[in-house]
Design a protein around this motif. Structure first.
Motif, PDB file in Angstrom:
ATOM      1  N   ALA A 238     -17.962  10.255 -11.179  1.00 33.08           N
ATOM      2  CA  ALA A 238     -16.534  10.029 -11.418  1.00 33.08           C
ATOM      3  C   ALA A 238     -16.306   9.265 -12.714  1.00 33.08           C
ATOM      4  CB  ALA A 238     -15.924   9.259 -10.246  1.00 33.08           C
ATOM      5  N   ASP A 239     -15.428   9.790 -13.547  1.00 34.65           N
ATOM      6  CA  ASP A 239     -14.998   9.072 -14.750  1.00 34.65           C
ATOM      7  C   ASP A 239     -13.799   8.174 -14.467  1.00 34.65           C
ATOM      8  OD1 ASP A 239     -16.966  10.239 -16.274  1.00 34.65           O
ATOM      9  OD2 ASP A 239     -15.695  11.894 -16.965  1.00 34.65           O
ATOM     10  N   VAL A 240     -12.986   8.572 -13.497  1.00 30.91           N
ATOM     11  CA  VAL A 240     -11.828   7.768 -13.093  1.00 30.91           C
ATOM     12  C   VAL A 240     -11.859   7.623 -11.575  1.00 30.91           C
ATOM     13  CG1 VAL A 240      -9.318   7.558 -13.037  1.00 30.91           C
ATOM     14  CG2 VAL A 240     -10.436   8.535 -15.050  1.00 30.91           C
ATOM     15  N   ILE A 241     -11.806   6.378 -11.102  1.00 35.73           N
ATOM     16  CA  ILE A 241     -11.818   6.074  -9.673  1.00 35.73           C
ATOM     17  C   ILE A 241     -10.544   5.305  -9.346  1.00 35.73           C
ATOM     18  CG2 ILE A 241     -13.022   4.843  -7.818  1.00 35.73           C
ATOM     19  CD1 ILE A 241     -15.554   4.983  -9.698  1.00 35.73           C
ATOM     20  N   VAL A 242      -9.815   5.774  -8.347  1.00 32.60           N
ATOM     21  CA  VAL A 242      -8.646   5.058  -7.864  1.00 32.60           C
ATOM     22  C   VAL A 242      -8.853   4.791  -6.375  1.00 32.60           C
ATOM     23  CG1 VAL A 242      -6.161   5.085  -7.495  1.00 32.60           C
ATOM     24  CG2 VAL A 242      -7.122   6.074  -9.588  1.00 32.60           C
ATOM     25  N   SER A 243      -8.808   3.533  -5.991  1.00 30.64           N
ATOM     26  CA  SER A 243      -9.072   3.153  -4.605  1.00 30.64           C
ATOM     27  C   SER A 243      -7.867   2.434  -4.028  1.00 30.64           C
ATOM     28  CB  SER A 243     -10.305   2.241  -4.529  1.00 30.64           C
ATOM     29  OG  SER A 243     -10.426   1.662  -3.252  1.00 30.64           O
ATOM     30  N   PHE A 244      -7.531   2.790  -2.801  1.00 30.93           N
ATOM     31  CA  PHE A 244      -6.468   2.120  -2.059  1.00 30.93           C
ATOM     32  C   PHE A 244      -7.108   1.356  -0.896  1.00 30.93           C
ATOM     33  CE2 PHE A 244      -4.253   5.317  -4.407  1.00 30.93           C
ATOM     34  CZ  PHE A 244      -2.995   4.786  -4.660  1.00 30.93           C
ATOM     35  N   GLY A 245      -7.516   0.144  -1.178  1.00 31.67           N
ATOM     36  CA  GLY A 245      -8.057  -0.726  -0.134  1.00 31.67           C
ATOM     37  C   GLY A 245      -9.448  -0.372   0.340  1.00 31.67           C
ATOM     38  N   ALA A 246     -10.139   0.564  -0.306  1.00 34.15           N
ATOM     39  CA  ALA A 246     -11.509   0.903   0.091  1.00 34.15           C
ATOM     40  C   ALA A 246     -12.468  -0.026  -0.630  1.00 34.15           C
ATOM     41  CB  ALA A 246     -11.823   2.358  -0.244  1.00 34.15           C
ATOM     42  N   ASP A 247     -13.164  -0.865   0.129  1.00 33.75           N
ATOM     43  CA  ASP A 247     -14.096  -1.840  -0.454  1.00 33.75           C
ATOM     44  C   ASP A 247     -15.467  -1.194  -0.587  1.00 33.75           C
ATOM     45  OD1 ASP A 247     -15.169  -4.163  -1.420  1.00 33.75           O
ATOM     46  OD2 ASP A 247     -15.191  -5.217   0.500  1.00 33.75           O
ATOM     47  N   GLN A 255     -22.936   0.460   1.118  1.00 31.89           N
ATOM     48  CA  GLN A 255     -22.773  -0.501   0.019  1.00 31.89           C
ATOM     49  C   GLN A 255     -23.804  -0.332  -1.091  1.00 31.89           C
ATOM     50  OE1 GLN A 255     -23.550  -4.636   0.931  1.00 31.89           O
ATOM     51  NE2 GLN A 255     -22.234  -5.349  -0.716  1.00 31.89           N
ATOM     52  N   ALA A 256     -25.091  -0.404  -0.750  1.00 33.36           N
ATOM     53  CA  ALA A 256     -26.124  -0.374  -1.797  1.00 33.36           C
ATOM     54  C   ALA A 256     -26.088   0.954  -2.557  1.00 33.36           C
ATOM     55  CB  ALA A 256     -27.502  -0.599  -1.182  1.00 33.36           C
ATOM     56  N   GLU A 257     -25.861   2.048  -1.844  1.00 37.15           N
ATOM     57  CA  GLU A 257     -25.801   3.356  -2.491  1.00 37.15           C
ATOM     58  C   GLU A 257     -24.633   3.431  -3.468  1.00 37.15           C
ATOM     59  OE1 GLU A 257     -25.237   8.092  -1.308  1.00 37.15           O
ATOM     60  OE2 GLU A 257     -24.912   6.523   0.186  1.00 37.15           O
ATOM     61  N   PHE A 258     -23.460   3.004  -3.027  1.00 36.72           N
ATOM     62  CA  PHE A 258     -22.280   3.102  -3.877  1.00 36.72           C
ATOM     63  C   PHE A 258     -22.359   2.130  -5.054  1.00 36.72           C
ATOM     64  CE2 PHE A 258     -19.531   4.709  -0.092  1.00 36.72           C
ATOM     65  CZ  PHE A 258     -20.143   5.947  -0.199  1.00 36.72           C
ATOM     66  N   MET A 259     -22.944   0.955  -4.847  1.00 37.19           N
ATOM     67  CA  MET A 259     -23.118   0.036  -5.976  1.00 37.19           C
ATOM     68  C   MET A 259     -24.023   0.650  -7.036  1.00 37.19           C
ATOM     69  SD  MET A 259     -23.241  -3.921  -4.761  1.00 37.19           S
ATOM     70  CE  MET A 259     -24.637  -3.798  -3.681  1.00 37.19           C
ATOM     71  N   SER A 260     -25.103   1.283  -6.586  1.00 38.78           N
ATOM     72  CA  SER A 260     -26.020   1.932  -7.529  1.00 38.78           C
ATOM     73  C   SER A 260     -25.313   3.037  -8.303  1.00 38.78           C
ATOM     74  CB  SER A 260     -27.224   2.490  -6.766  1.00 38.78           C
ATOM     75  OG  SER A 260     -28.070   3.215  -7.617  1.00 38.78           O
ATOM     76  N   LEU A 351     -11.865  10.680  -8.643  1.00 43.74           N
ATOM     77  CA  LEU A 351     -12.084  10.401  -7.226  1.00 43.74           C
ATOM     78  C   LEU A 351     -11.037   9.411  -6.747  1.00 43.74           C
ATOM     79  CD1 LEU A 351     -13.775  10.597  -4.633  1.00 43.74           C
ATOM     80  CD2 LEU A 351     -15.279   8.825  -5.562  1.00 43.74           C
ATOM     81  N   VAL A 352     -10.383   9.752  -5.639  1.00 41.94           N
ATOM     82  CA  VAL A 352      -9.434   8.860  -4.967  1.00 41.94           C
ATOM     83  C   VAL A 352      -9.964   8.583  -3.572  1.00 41.94           C
ATOM     84  CG1 VAL A 352      -7.077   8.565  -4.131  1.00 41.94           C
ATOM     85  CG2 VAL A 352      -7.487   9.750  -6.296  1.00 41.94           C
ATOM     86  N   VAL A 353     -10.041   7.307  -3.199  1.00 40.08           N
ATOM     87  CA  VAL A 353     -10.518   6.932  -1.867  1.00 40.08           C
ATOM     88  C   VAL A 353      -9.548   5.930  -1.260  1.00 40.08           C
ATOM     89  CG1 VAL A 353     -12.970   7.370  -2.268  1.00 40.08           C
ATOM     90  CG2 VAL A 353     -12.003   5.148  -2.870  1.00 40.08           C
ATOM     91  N   SER A 354      -9.554   5.880   0.065  1.00 42.86           N
ATOM     92  CA  SER A 354      -8.706   4.938   0.793  1.00 42.86           C
ATOM     93  C   SER A 354      -9.516   4.300   1.909  1.00 42.86           C
ATOM     94  CB  SER A 354      -7.486   5.660   1.389  1.00 42.86           C
ATOM     95  OG  SER A 354      -6.810   4.818   2.315  1.00 42.86           O
ATOM     96  N   GLY A 355      -9.286   3.007   2.118  1.00 43.17           N
ATOM     97  CA  GLY A 355      -9.974   2.293   3.185  1.00 43.17           C
ATOM     98  C   GLY A 355      -9.290   2.403   4.519  1.00 43.17           C
ATOM     99  N   SER A 356      -8.207   3.146   4.596  1.00 45.73           N
ATOM    100  CA  SER A 356      -7.459   3.286   5.844  1.00 45.73           C
ATOM    101  C   SER A 356      -8.238   4.116   6.861  1.00 45.73           C
ATOM    102  CB  SER A 356      -6.103   3.936   5.571  1.00 45.73           C
ATOM    103  OG  SER A 356      -5.438   4.239   6.777  1.00 45.73           O
TER     104      SER A 356
END
Length: 1014
Positions: A238-247, A255-260, A351-356
Motif C-alpha cells: 500500500a502506498d496510501v493507508i487510511v485507517s478508521f480506528g484499526a490499531d 501485530q508483528a506481521e503488520f509492523m514488518s 488500503l482502507v481498514v476499520s477497527g469496527s
C-alpha cells in the motif's frame, strides 16, 4: 528540523507543574535509604545523600567485607548419563511455533530460556512482539495447575478419564448437546482430533469464541463476496493507508506481521535512497499505537467514525448515500476530502481498514476498497488469514441453550467466557445448569472455577502440534522440555475420551503431516519430517489473488451505520465510551505475566493498571483532574477507575483497556485493574465496544498510576529531530537542522579500536514504540520485575526504554493562563515520536570519569563496561549520565520475599540466562550491548576458523524488532549494515553537543505530510 516545535513527555512537563519542578530538583528519584542498605528492612528511607557518604566513611570496610561473603551455593547433580544433544555451557535451538509465528527456542541444559523469531518466518521475517517474547515465562509459572482435578480435588488421569467417558456416554444416550467452546484453532491436527471426538459423540458442536473478535469483517466478506474469511492484509503493497480506528500496529489481528509490512515502506533504504515512503492517515477517538505513528492523525468521536466512512465513500464514488450529513468537525471533513483524493490517485496501491466489529461498517469498507482496486493487491481473499475465526452469534446461542437446560456438557479449550463474555455473570449462572463442565486451561481461571473437571493442557513449549495462520503456510510446534507438571495436551484428552485408535498425540501429529502437509512443502517420509523439525514450516505456493467486484446496494447499509452511530452519540452530561484490547496483556490471557504487566503501555506509559483515558479539555469541563477516581456506568455495569489525561483523545470521549480485572489467573494478575468486558454489548450479531457512558467523580485520595513517562528529564535539551518528506527531499541538511556544529574540545587521547568498534543505528522512522525490545532485553539479561509500588518510586529496572514525546506547533509561545483553553484544544492534535533510549556507550563516557572504584570502564572494542563486583553503589555514574539510562537495583529482586508475586517462585530461576550475571542488590546496571552475544559470536567464528561476518552477532533488542529499526555491528567494517545506516543523511547523535561522543546514531523521523498538514 521543525524548530518551532516543542517536545514534551507528559502534561506535567508541558505545564511545568510544581510537582514536576520539585522532582527534577533531585538528582535521583529519592534519597538512598541507608538503614535499608545496612539492615535490609523497609522500602523507603529518608537519609540524605550527604549523610550517606559520612556513613560510608566508616562503612567501606563493612561493604568490602560484605562483598566477600559467599552467596549460598546450591549443589547440582551432574548428568549420570548425559543426553547426546546436551553439552553443558552450549545452547541448543529448536524450532517451534506460537500464534502462527515460526520460532527458534533457545535452551540451556535442557531448559528453554529465550524465544527468537525464525528468520524465515513468512509472517514477520524473524521479528516477534512483546507477548511472544514474554511467553517463555509462562512455562515456569508456579501457579499453573499441577495436575488434573475433579470437583476441586486432585485426581489421577486414569480416574478422570473413566469418569468423563462415562458421563459423555450417558449424555450421548440422552441426546443432550455437547459443546466444545474454543478460541480460534487453526491447527490441522487439532481440528482432526476435534473431528474424531465429534464422530464418537455426534451431538457435539464445536463453536469458536474469541474474546476480541473479528466476526464483523468475516461476516461482511460473506455478505459482500460469498467468502466468510478474514482477509490477508498487505500493508507492504500500500502506498496510501487510511485507517478508521484499526490499531494494526498494535493489537489488531497480526501485530508483528503488520509492523514488518508497514515499516518496509518507511525505513532508511526507502526514505534516504528512494526519497519516498507510504502515506498513512488515521481517524480515531483514542490515541492508539497506530495513530501515534501515523503521518496525519485526526481525532474524531466514536459516533463520528461511521458517518466519516460514509462521507469517504461518497467522495470516492462521487455519490451521496441517503442520510449522509457533514461532520460537526471541519478538520475531519477536510481530511476526508484529502484522503479520498489520495486514495484515488493510489488506485490499486491503496488500503482502507476499520477497527469496527460492526458488519455494516465492514461492508462499506469492502465497497470502498473495491472502488480502489485493493482486492488482489493490498487485500487477499484467496490466501486468507486463519488467525481469527470466531462467530459471536454462536456463543450467544450457546448461553440461551444452557439457560434452557438443553446442554449436557461444555468443554472449554482456550476460552474463558466467565471472565470475558459481555454478560459474564449470566454466563456463569447458565453454566450451572450443565451436567459436565470441562476446562483444559493451564490455570484454574474464572471459567475453570465453574467447572467440575480440570484437565490442564501443556504449555506450548511442552507440546506437539501445528498451526496454519494463513492459507498455504503450516508451522510445526515441538516440545523443548519435558512437561514441568502433570499436565496432558487437550488434544490427547479428546482422543482418549473418544477411544480413538491413535491416542499418542505425537504419533497423531506425525500422521497429519505424513498424509497431507509434508507434500505441500515437497517433503516426504522420515527425511521430510526431520527437515521440517529443522526448518519449522512448509509453505505452499500462493493461490493467484483475484479481484472482487462489489455490487451490493448500500442504501440499507448506510442507514444501519448511521442509526448505530446515532445510538452511541452522547447526550449532554454523558460521554462516548470505547473499550479496546491492551497492547501489553492482550485480552487478559497474559495478565499473570509480570514482564508484560511492567511493560509500559506504548502511549500512556502506564504499568500495572488500566484507567479512563480522557482529553484534557473534557476533564477541564468536568472539573476532573488526573488521578481522580471516577465511576463509569454503562450497559448496566459500573466500575471505578482512575483518570489519565491523554493528549490526542477526542473531546467528549473516554477509553478503557480490556484485559484487566482478572479474579483467577495467578498471583501476579489477580486484582490488577478493573474488568471492562461487561461494557461491551451485542449489537446486530456482533460484540461491540462503543456505547454511551455516565461518569461520576468518586471522593477520596487520588490514585497515583505507575507511569514511567517523566521518570527521566533532559532539562529541555534537544533530543528529537523530525521533518516532513517534502522538506527532506528539498534540502536534507536544512530540514534536519544540520548547521554548524557546536565546537568541542578533547582533554585526553582518543581510544583506539584496532579490530572492532561496536555501535548501533536506530531508525526513528521504523520504530513504532511497541516495546518488544524492552521485553527481549529483560529476558536476555535477567532483568527483574519490581512491581507497581517500586515503579511509582521510579525504580523500574529496564535497560532499554521507549521514550514517547508529544509535540505541537506552539511557535515558541509561552502558555499563559489566558491561553489555557486554546492550549487544551491544541492538545487534541499532538504528534507523537518514539525514541528507544539505552546506554549510548560513549567514547567520552561521563560515567567513567566519576566512578571512584573503576566499576565502569571503556573496552578496546568501544563498549562501556560494568564490573558488578567492583560497584559499591555510589550512583555517581547515574548522576553524571545525561541520558539517564543507568539503573540502581535497590533490592535483590529475584530472591527478596517482598517481590514474590513477580518473578520469585520455585521455578522462575530456571528462565535465567546463565551467560549473564544475576546482580545482587546495591549495584548499577545498564545496557551492555549484549556483550555475552558478542563473545559467543567471536568464539563461534574462531571455532569455524573464519573471520567474524557482519550479521553473525545480533543483540536481543535488534533480533526481536519486527520493523528492523535497530541495527548493530562493527563500524570498522565499511560494508556492514550499521556503517551504511550511519551514513544516512538523517543520522544524528543525541546530545552530541556535550562532547560525550555517543556510539548510537539515530535516523531522524520523517512524516509524509503536506505543507498545510505539517
Amino acid at each position: 528540523m521543525e524548530s518551532n516545535k516543542k517536545y514534551w513527555k507528559g502534561l506535567e512537563e508541558l505545564n511545568n507543574t510544581p510537582e514536576f519542578v520539585e522532582s527534577n530538583k533531585h538528582e535521583f528519584a529519592e534519597s538512598l535509604p541507608i538503614e535499608e542498605v545496612l539492615s535490609g528492612n523497609g522500602l523507603a528511607g529518608k537519609t540524605p545523600r550527604r549523610d550517606f557518604l559520612k556513613t560510608l566513611g566508616f562503612g567501606i570496610g563493612a561493604v568490602s567485607l560484605a562483598a566477600c561473603q559467599k552467596v549460598p551455593v546450591h549443589k547440582s547433580i551432574p548428568y549420570l548419563i548425559k543426553p547426546e544433544e546436551v553439552t553443558p555451557g552450549v545452547a541448543n535451538y529448536y524450532v517451534s511455533s506460537y500464534k502462527g509465528h515460526s520460532l527458534l527456542v533457545k535452551t540451556r541444559e535442557g531448559r528453554p530460556i529465550k524465544i527468537e523469531g525464525n528468520p524465515n518466518d513468512v509472517l514477520s521475517k524473524g521479528g516477534v512482539n512483546a507477548q511472544v517474547q514474554a511467553s517463555i515465562l509462562n512455562l515456569y509459572d508456579a501457579t499453573r495447575l499441577k495436575g488434573p482435578m475433579q470437583d476441586n480435588g486432585d485426581v489421577a488421569w486414569s480416574q478422570l478419564d473413566e469418569y468423563v467417558k462415562a458421563e459423555l456416554t450417558a449424555l450421548k444416550a440422552s441426546g443432550k448437546a455437547i459443546y466444545l467452546v474454543s478460541s480460534t484453532i487453526n491447527s490441522p491436527s487439532t481440528l482432526r482430533a476435534i473431528a474424531d471426538f465429534t464422530a464418537a459423540y455426534p451431538a457435539t458442536k464445536h463453536i469458536t469464541y474469541d474474546a476480541v473478535s473479528y466476526t464483523g469483517i468475516i461476516q461482511a466478506n460473506q455478505n459482500s463476496f460469498g467468502k466468510a474469511v478474514l482477509p490477508h492484509y498487505r500493508f507492504d503493497n500500500a502506498d496510501v493507508i487510511v485507517s478508521f480506528g484499526a490499531d494494526f500496529l498494535g493489537s489488531w489481528i497480526s501485530q508483528a506481521e503488520f509492523m514488518s509490512q508497514y515499516a518496509s515502506k518507511r525505513t532508511w533504504k526507502q526514505v534516504d535512497e528512494g526519497k519516498k515512503m507510504s502515506r498513512h492517515i488515521q481517524f480515531e477517538s483514542r490515541m492508539s499505537l497506530t495513530g501515534s505513528n501515523a503521518d496525519v492523525r485526526i481525532p474524531i468521536k466514536v459516533s463520528e467514525e461511521g458517518p466519516a466512512l460514509v462521507n469517504l465513500y461518497n467522495a470516492i464514488a462521487g455519490t451521496t448515500l441517503p442520510g449522509t450529513k457533514k461532520l460537526n468537525n471541519a478538520i475531519a471533513e477536510n481530511a476526508i476530502a484529502i484522503a479520498a483524493k489520495e486514495l484515488l490517485n493510489a488506485k490499486g496501491r491503496a488500503l482502507v481498514v476499520s477497527g469496527s466489529n460492526d458488519v455494516a461498517t465492514q461492508v462499506l469498507v469492502n465497497a470502498i476498497n473495491s472502488l480502489l482496486g485493493s482486492y488482489g493487491t493490498t487485500i487477499d481473499l484467496d490466501n486468507p488469514s486463519y488467525q481469527y475465526a470466531g462467530n459471536d452469534n454462536d456463543i450467544v446461542a450457546l448461553m440461551e441453550q444452557m439457560k434452557g437446560g438443553a446442554v449436557g456438557a461444555v468443554l472449554f479449550m482456550g476460552a474463558n467466557p466467565v471472565y470475558d463474555y459481555y454478560q459474564s455473570s449470566a454466563f456463569a449462572d447458565a453454566l450451572k445448569k450443565v451436567r459436565l463442565k470441562v476446562s483444559f486451561a493451564g490455570h484454574a481461571d474464572e471459567t475453570g472455577a465453574e467447572c467440575n473437571i480440570l484437565a490442564p493442557t501443556h504449555n506450548y513449549l511442552e507440546s506437539w502440534g501445528d498451526e496454519n495462520p494463513i492459507e498455504g503456510y503450516y508451522t510445526v510446534v515441538q516440545p523443548t522440555i519435558n512437561p514441568v507438571y502433570d499436565t496432558r495436551q487437550a488434544e490427547q484428552s479428546l482422543l482418549i475420551w473418544a477411544n480413538a485408535p491413535v491416542k499418542d498425540y505425537y504419533t497423531y501429529v506425525r500422521n497429519t503431516w505424513n498424509t497431507t502437509l509434508l507434500a505441500k512443502g515437497n517433503l516426504a517420509g522420515q527425511g521430510g519430517w526431520e527437515a521440517l523439525l529443522q526448518s519449522g514450516f512448509v509453505k505452499a505456493a500462493n493461490k493467484p489473488a483475484t479481484t472482487y467486484t462489489f455490487s451490493r446496494d448500500l442504501n440499507a447499509v448506510a442507514q444501519t451505520i448511521l442509526a448505530q452511530s446515532a445510538k452511541v452519540a452522547a447526550d449532554q452530561g454523558k460521554l462516548e465510551l470505547q473499550v479496546y484490547e491492551s497492547n501489553t496483556i492482550g485480552d487478559g490471557n497474559y495478565a499473570n505475566n509480570p514482564w508484560l504487566q511492567e511493560l509500559p503501555d506504548p502511549v500512556s506509559k502506564v504499568t500495572w493498571d488500566n484507567f479512563v483515558s480522557m482529553a484534557p479539555k473534557t476533564a477541564n469541563d468536568l472539573k476532573i483532574e488526573e488521578g481522580d477516581l471516577v465511576n463509569i456506568k454503562a450497559n448496566n455495569y459500573s466500575a471505578q477507575l482512575p483518570v489519565l489525561l491523554q493528549p490526542g483523545q477526542a473531546q467528549g470521549t473516554i477509553s478503557i483497556e480490556l484485559g484487566y480485572g482478572r479474579t483467577k489467573c495467578g498471583k501476579v494478575g489477580e486484582g490488577v485493574g478493573r474488568n471492562a468486558f461487561p461494557y461491551r454489548s451485542f449489537v446486530n450479531g456482533t460484540f461491540q465496544g462503543n456505547l454511551v457512558a455516565e461518569i461520576e467523580k468518586v471522593g477520596g485520595d487520588k490514585v497515583i498510576l505507575a507511569q514511567t513517562q517523566t521518570h527521566h528529564s533532559y532539562e529541555g535539551r534537544d533530543v528529537i529531530r523530525e521533518t516532513t518528506l517534502q522538506e527532506f527531499v528539498k534540502n536534507p541538511e536544512k530540514a534536519l537542522g544540520k548547521g554548524e556544529k557546536h565546537k568541542t574540545y578533547d582533554l585526553w587521547d582518543e581510544y583506539e579500536y584496532p579490530q572492532y568498534n561496536w555501535v548501533m543505528a536506530i531508525d526513528l522512522n521504523a520504530c513504532t514504540g511497541c516495546g518488544a525490545c524492552v521485553v527481549a532485553c529483560n529476558v536476555e539479561n535477567n532483568i527483574p520485575v519490581v512491581g507497581r509500588d517500586e515503579v511509582r518510586r521510579r525504580r523500574e529496572m529496564h535497560w532499554i526504554r521507549i521514550d514517547r514525546y508529544y509535540s505541537f506547533d506552539n511557535k515558541g509561545e509561552t502558555v499563559t493562563k489566558e491561553k489555557e483553553i486554546d492550549k487544551l484544544d491544541n492538545l487534541d492534535h499532538v504528534s507523537v515520536t518514539y525514541q528507544p533510549m539505552l546506554c549510548q556507550h560513549c567514547d567520552h563516557a561521563p560515567c567513567e570519569t566519576v566512578c571512584p572504584v573503576l566499576a565502569t570502564t571503556h573496552s578496546s572494542e568501544g563498549l562501556n563496561q560494568m564490573t558488578y563486583n567492583r560497584c559499591v553503589g555510589t550512583r555517581y555514574c547515574a548522576n553524571n549520565c545525561p541520558y539517564k539510562v543507568r539503573r540502581f537495583n535497590w533490592f535483590n529482586y529475584w530472591n527478596d520475599s517482598r517481590f514474590e508475586n513477580y518473578l520469585q517462585n520455585d521455578y522462575t530461576e530456571l528462565v535465567l540466562n546463565p551467560d549473564v550475571t544475576t546482580r545482587f542488590r546495591g549495584v548499577m546496571e545498564k545496557c551492555s550491548l549484549c556483550v555475552q552475544r558478542i563473545q559467543a559470536g567471536k568464539l563461534q567464528a574462531k571455532l569455524q576458523k573464519r573471520p567474524l561476518k557482519d550479521g553473525d552477532i545480533k543483540v536481543a533488542c535488534q533480533q526481536t524488532c519486527p520493523t528492523n529499526a535497530i541495527v548493530f555491528g562493527n563500524v570498522n567494517d565499511p560494508n556492514s549494515e550499521v556503517a551504511k545506516a550511519l551514513k544516512s543523511e538523517r543520522t544524528y547523535y543525541v546530545l552530541e553537543e556535550l562532547n560525550v561522543k555517543p556510539g548510537i546514531g539515530y535516523q531522524a523521523k520523517v512524516r509524509n505530510r503536506t505543507a498545510t498538514e505539517a
